[in-house]
Design a protein around this motif. Sequence first.
Motif, PDB file in Angstrom:
ATOM      1  N   ASN A 113     -22.648   1.793   4.220  1.00 58.26           N
ATOM      2  CA  ASN A 113     -22.623   1.136   5.528  1.00 58.26           C
ATOM      3  C   ASN A 113     -21.572   0.045   5.505  1.00 58.26           C
ATOM      4  N   LYS A 114     -20.792  -0.018   6.556  1.00 61.84           N
ATOM      5  CA  LYS A 114     -19.822  -1.106   6.673  1.00 61.84           C
ATOM      6  C   LYS A 114     -19.789  -1.596   8.110  1.00 61.84           C
ATOM      7  N   LYS A 115     -19.564  -2.877   8.232  1.00 61.00           N
ATOM      8  CA  LYS A 115     -19.486  -3.520   9.538  1.00 61.00           C
ATOM      9  C   LYS A 115     -18.109  -4.133   9.694  1.00 61.00           C
ATOM     10  N   GLY A 116     -17.483  -3.828  10.824  1.00 62.98           N
ATOM     11  CA  GLY A 116     -16.117  -4.285  11.045  1.00 62.98           C
ATOM     12  C   GLY A 116     -15.985  -5.120  12.298  1.00 62.98           C
ATOM     13  N   ASN A 117     -14.917  -5.893  12.334  1.00 66.36           N
ATOM     14  CA  ASN A 117     -14.596  -6.710  13.503  1.00 66.36           C
ATOM     15  C   ASN A 117     -13.095  -6.666  13.714  1.00 66.36           C
ATOM     16  N   ALA A 118     -12.686  -6.265  14.921  1.00 64.56           N
ATOM     17  CA  ALA A 118     -11.266  -6.201  15.261  1.00 64.56           C
ATOM     18  C   ALA A 118     -11.088  -6.696  16.693  1.00 64.56           C
ATOM     19  N   ALA A 119      -9.879  -7.075  17.019  1.00 60.47           N
ATOM     20  CA  ALA A 119      -9.589  -7.607  18.354  1.00 60.47           C
ATOM     21  C   ALA A 119      -8.741  -6.622  19.147  1.00 60.47           C
ATOM     22  N   GLY A 120      -8.782  -6.792  20.474  1.00 62.38           N
ATOM     23  CA  GLY A 120      -7.934  -5.998  21.349  1.00 62.38           C
ATOM     24  C   GLY A 120      -6.777  -6.831  21.860  1.00 62.38           C
ATOM     25  N   PHE A 121      -6.271  -6.514  23.043  1.00 60.06           N
ATOM     26  CA  PHE A 121      -5.222  -7.289  23.666  1.00 60.06           C
ATOM     27  C   PHE A 121      -5.828  -8.544  24.305  1.00 60.06           C
ATOM     28  N   PRO A 171     -10.983 -10.226  23.556  1.00 59.54           N
ATOM     29  CA  PRO A 171     -12.200  -9.429  23.323  1.00 59.54           C
ATOM     30  C   PRO A 171     -12.191  -8.793  21.941  1.00 59.54           C
ATOM     31  N   GLU A 172     -13.378  -8.579  21.394  1.00 55.94           N
ATOM     32  CA  GLU A 172     -13.518  -8.069  20.039  1.00 55.94           C
ATOM     33  C   GLU A 172     -14.356  -6.799  20.017  1.00 55.94           C
ATOM     34  N   ILE A 173     -13.995  -5.883  19.121  1.00 57.01           N
ATOM     35  CA  ILE A 173     -14.737  -4.648  18.890  1.00 57.01           C
ATOM     36  C   ILE A 173     -15.432  -4.765  17.539  1.00 57.01           C
ATOM     37  N   ASN A 174     -16.742  -4.672  17.554  1.00 56.76           N
ATOM     38  CA  ASN A 174     -17.533  -4.744  16.325  1.00 56.76           C
ATOM     39  C   ASN A 174     -18.106  -3.365  16.028  1.00 56.76           C
ATOM     40  N   SER A 175     -17.902  -2.914  14.812  1.00 62.27           N
ATOM     41  CA  SER A 175     -18.345  -1.573  14.437  1.00 62.27           C
ATOM     42  C   SER A 175     -19.488  -1.634  13.441  1.00 62.27           C
ATOM     43  N   ASP A 176     -20.327  -0.632  13.495  1.00 60.03           N
ATOM     44  CA  ASP A 176     -21.397  -0.427  12.516  1.00 60.03           C
ATOM     45  C   ASP A 176     -21.326   1.043  12.117  1.00 60.03           C
ATOM     46  N   VAL A 177     -20.771   1.301  10.929  1.00 61.25           N
ATOM     47  CA  VAL A 177     -20.463   2.665  10.496  1.00 61.25           C
ATOM     48  C   VAL A 177     -21.351   3.016   9.308  1.00 61.25           C
ATOM     49  N   THR A 178     -22.112   4.091   9.444  1.00 61.01           N
ATOM     50  CA  THR A 178     -23.024   4.525   8.386  1.00 61.01           C
ATOM     51  C   THR A 178     -22.696   5.950   7.973  1.00 61.01           C
ATOM     52  N   ASP A 179     -22.578   6.151   6.663  1.00 55.84           N
ATOM     53  CA  ASP A 179     -22.329   7.472   6.093  1.00 55.84           C
ATOM     54  C   ASP A 179     -23.463   7.832   5.147  1.00 55.84           C
ATOM     55  N   ILE A 180     -24.007   9.025   5.332  1.00 49.84           N
ATOM     56  CA  ILE A 180     -25.074   9.521   4.462  1.00 49.84           C
ATOM     57  C   ILE A 180     -24.679  10.912   3.980  1.00 49.84           C
ATOM     58  N   SER A 181     -24.847  11.175   2.699  1.00 47.55           N
ATOM     59  CA  SER A 181     -24.564  12.514   2.177  1.00 47.55           C
ATOM     60  C   SER A 181     -25.570  12.853   1.090  1.00 47.55           C
ATOM     61  N   ALA A 182     -25.900  14.126   0.990  1.00 47.63           N
ATOM     62  CA  ALA A 182     -26.826  14.599  -0.038  1.00 47.63           C
ATOM     63  C   ALA A 182     -26.515  16.056  -0.330  1.00 47.63           C
ATOM     64  N   ALA A 183     -26.368  16.371  -1.600  1.00 51.06           N
ATOM     65  CA  ALA A 183     -26.104  17.747  -2.018  1.00 51.06           C
ATOM     66  C   ALA A 183     -26.974  18.077  -3.213  1.00 51.06           C
ATOM     67  N   GLY A 184     -27.430  19.292  -3.275  1.00 45.83           N
ATOM     68  CA  GLY A 184     -28.228  19.722  -4.403  1.00 45.83           C
ATOM     69  C   GLY A 184     -28.144  21.222  -4.571  1.00 45.83           C
ATOM     70  N   GLY A 185     -28.368  21.671  -5.785  1.00 46.90           N
ATOM     71  CA  GLY A 185     -28.299  23.105  -6.003  1.00 46.90           C
ATOM     72  C   GLY A 185     -28.633  23.503  -7.422  1.00 46.90           C
ATOM     73  N   PHE A 186     -28.562  24.795  -7.643  1.00 44.32           N
ATOM     74  CA  PHE A 186     -28.797  25.380  -8.954  1.00 44.32           C
ATOM     75  C   PHE A 186     -27.572  26.203  -9.337  1.00 44.32           C
ATOM     76  N   LYS A 187     -27.165  26.069 -10.577  1.00 44.09           N
ATOM     77  CA  LYS A 187     -26.108  26.939 -11.069  1.00 44.09           C
ATOM     78  C   LYS A 187     -26.425  27.354 -12.502  1.00 44.09           C
ATOM     79  N   GLY A 188     -25.924  28.505 -12.859  1.00 46.34           N
ATOM     80  CA  GLY A 188     -26.221  29.018 -14.184  1.00 46.34           C
ATOM     81  C   GLY A 188     -25.669  30.406 -14.349  1.00 46.34           C
ATOM     82  N   LYS A 189     -26.319  31.195 -15.206  1.00 44.49           N
ATOM     83  CA  LYS A 189     -25.860  32.548 -15.502  1.00 44.49           C
ATOM     84  C   LYS A 189     -26.995  33.546 -15.368  1.00 44.49           C
ATOM     85  N   PHE A 190     -26.651  34.684 -14.825  1.00 44.24           N
ATOM     86  CA  PHE A 190     -27.547  35.823 -14.753  1.00 44.24           C
ATOM     87  C   PHE A 190     -26.810  36.983 -15.417  1.00 44.24           C
TER      88      PHE A 190
END
Length: 930
Positions: free
Chosen positions: A384-392, A417-436
């Motif tokens: 998660n990150k929060k940003g602050n930037a300005a316009g014209f 005027p200012e633009i404030n952002s609230d950016v959230t990234d979520i990721s999840a991966a799982g699996g099985f690997k092997g030999k048959f």
Amino acid sequence: MKTTLCALLIVFTSFSALSQAIKGKITDEKNGSALPGVSILIQGTNNGTVTGPDGNFSLNVPDGSYKLVVSFIGYTPKLVPIEVTAGQSSAANITLTESSELLSEIVVTGSRSGGRSRIDSPVPVDIIPVSQITNNVGQVDINQILTYIAPSFQSSRQTISDGSDHIDPAQLRGLGPDQVLVLVNGKRRHQSSLVNVNGTVNRGTVGTDLNAIPATAVDKIEILRDGVAAQYGSDAIAGVINIILKSRTGLSGNVSYGQNVTGYEKNYVINYGNDESVGISDGGTAQVGLNYGLKIGRKGFLNITGEYVNREATNRTGTYTGQIFPAADGKIMDEQLLGQKGLTRNDFDMRIGNSKVKGGGIVLNASIPLSDNLEFYAFGGYNNKKGNAAGFYRYPNSVPAAVRTNVFALYPNGFLPEINSDVTDISAAGGFKGKFGQWKFDLSNTFGKNNFDYTISNSVNYTQVNTAMNIQRAFNAGGNGFSQNTVNLDLGRKFDVLHGLNVAIGAEQRTEKYTITAGEEASYKNYDVAAGVAAGAQVFSGFFPQNAGSHSRNSIAGYLDLEQDITKAWVLSGALRFENYSDFGNTLNYKLSTRYKFTDGIALRASASSGFRAPSLQQRYYAKTNTLFVTQNGQQVAQESGTFTNDSRPAEILGIPKLKQETSQSFTVGTTIQLSNAFELTIDAYQIDIDDRIVLTNNFNDGGNATLKAQLAAANATTANFFSNAVDTRSRGIESVLSYNTKFGGNQSLRAVLAGTFIQNKVKKDADGKPIIHVSDILVQTKQVNTYFNREDMSRFEIASPKNKQSLTVNYNIGKLGLMLRAVRFGEVTYWDPTIDPTKPDSWPVNTLTGQKETLDQTFGAKIVTDIAVNYNLVKGINLSVGSNNLFDVYQDKHTHSGNVSLGRFVYSRRVQQMGVNGRYVFARINFNF
């Protein structure tokens, strides 16, 4: 389908391979510590593995005589002979010596045969050892690290660009952020929900937020510079970036702080003269990263990373010199009046530079062996990150007269005027690997999600101020979300055909969803239609309820990938991939590649492939009204521009062509030369033809059409733009890396790397030299082709990013002391004004100061940025590094073009970018590794 996959998994896990094993441990020759992630490859085959977190490995082979190719980033590779007897395991405990050798490192991106060394790979792959180079660089995020190390990669931070101020768009080979595929541990990474809609070099694109992955969590990054859509699917036109997470055990981390210590010149008059040299210190950036890994069982591991970054804003604006009138008392605010009010012209400055961003995240990477032939793995993270930037700046004289009195009651001197952002990234991966039996398998599920929410502050809705309502200064403007879920089943087997045939087959199912969340009412509503002023929060109006909602699609793909070692010297590979999208249909793509080794150190390689990029859901369904500042008669004028979907009624009225996929044809030829462990050279040339490139059009007005005018008014807009397939392009380039490394004097080493890329991107043109534009008859008849696609749009494809970039990096080590010196040359960039005809100089405007004709274009000369770092091992496991990025405080040429100069101030532009606008950066870093 899920039932079938589960059944396959049960069958696979019920078998075990009947073969002998080579087992052993890889350690550091100097201190005896275990080395995780070391590549072990049976010479002349594609059979290989990597060491676990404790340095141990196991490799199943038939009985016989073998040679093991053992390689690891930062260590000299070894060739180890070994005998394997039927029914017995053979031990191979090996030590490696530190080095800077990279060419023999095993790469996994671009091949499903078990990995090849870089010199054996049929396609060009760069290896960036992030976990090692962070000792010597001041950059703390992946985008900036890659920009200064990988010449084909380019990312510059944007300014006054709404959400693009908070997520850095990135390019590979000068193509768009959405034409490069990002993987993490070989699995597809989700894109951001942000659409770059302002006038940046990547306008109209959707990229992946690489900075949402903490650099502290990354072991290495592989950059495959070739079209590989036939192997990986949509987006892989320019190439693939594969981020490989750490799997080591033990405790490591870093603490760093730096800031810009710089001087620059403010410009007081449009285009010319009256500069003031200004010294400034800003942009302080603090980073804390911690990584811990522990062993699970004999070969498993759990690695966890936490990181926090606090980046303060920078400001490189010029001083406003225009008239500031009228003030609340109706008087022109000249120097005397400003002084009486306790103000200076600096109080009316813009904020041009890096936005303020703070936040952090956690990343997990784990592998748990369930048996000799089955492994469970998982990785993912939260950021998660929060940003602050300005316009014209809204100057007093720019406030509409109908609301000026009441706006002055809130902001007597105007407002930023200012633009404030609230950016959230979520990721999840799982699996099985092997030999048959003889088949390897990998069954996985990968989920990713990005949310981008906006809050507007220090602003006002002009249509509120003349009403009896409570006047707001802050607004929840809503936001966007994007999620992606991917299920993969990959199967592979090696056959004893000639010198080895690897067969890989697989299937993929992907579901994507894009959402728009409406802002609060005051952020978008027009409360006073009669006033005739822009509605919604100034700088960024909220998303409309009628545009809010969710949009989904799914795709199903299947592929076949063959890699044949015809002889020990010659390998030939090919791939086919069929993919079906629920929203636009089918696509079939191919890839052919080959490599021939003339000697053990010299090889020739080549590839040909087709590719595609499906229109992103963001490009299909993004809809919003934005306040844009456009150039009119040499001045920046505010305009309320509505972005409408490609299938909307306004698009139909204007005859905007229906959105479809981009398609590509890619060709690469190159050579790799390794005369010894000291000398390496790779050279690759490429051509990429892309048809139906998607652009965000310019702004159409209603043209007197009453129906269109009503459609625009309903969106609080006076103009409209759309996503559309507009042009075809051809990209050509040459990429090369030359390196030399040696050891001498017992405890000294030297490594020098010279790398460069030379890019020529062109919009395809007809015999008269005019761009071939895919445009409807309606737009031709109404003479709106230039609005659809103009010369500024063309410049974004061709010349707004560096056409070439070269870097020279020298690393010298003596005992505990290390020195890094790097120079990066950013090639020239050019801005083209959209309004002029370069063939008719009589129509060019006259500069009021010089009386000379001006084209309003500008070319920015090449610049060299020099970085230096000195590091010292204080005690075992603790290293101190100090240094400077941009040591000589180099800036771009001053911006004087029409798209940049406004209201008498000097501003760094978002429309062309080389290496940022912040000047010298000085830093210190403590690294520890236990």
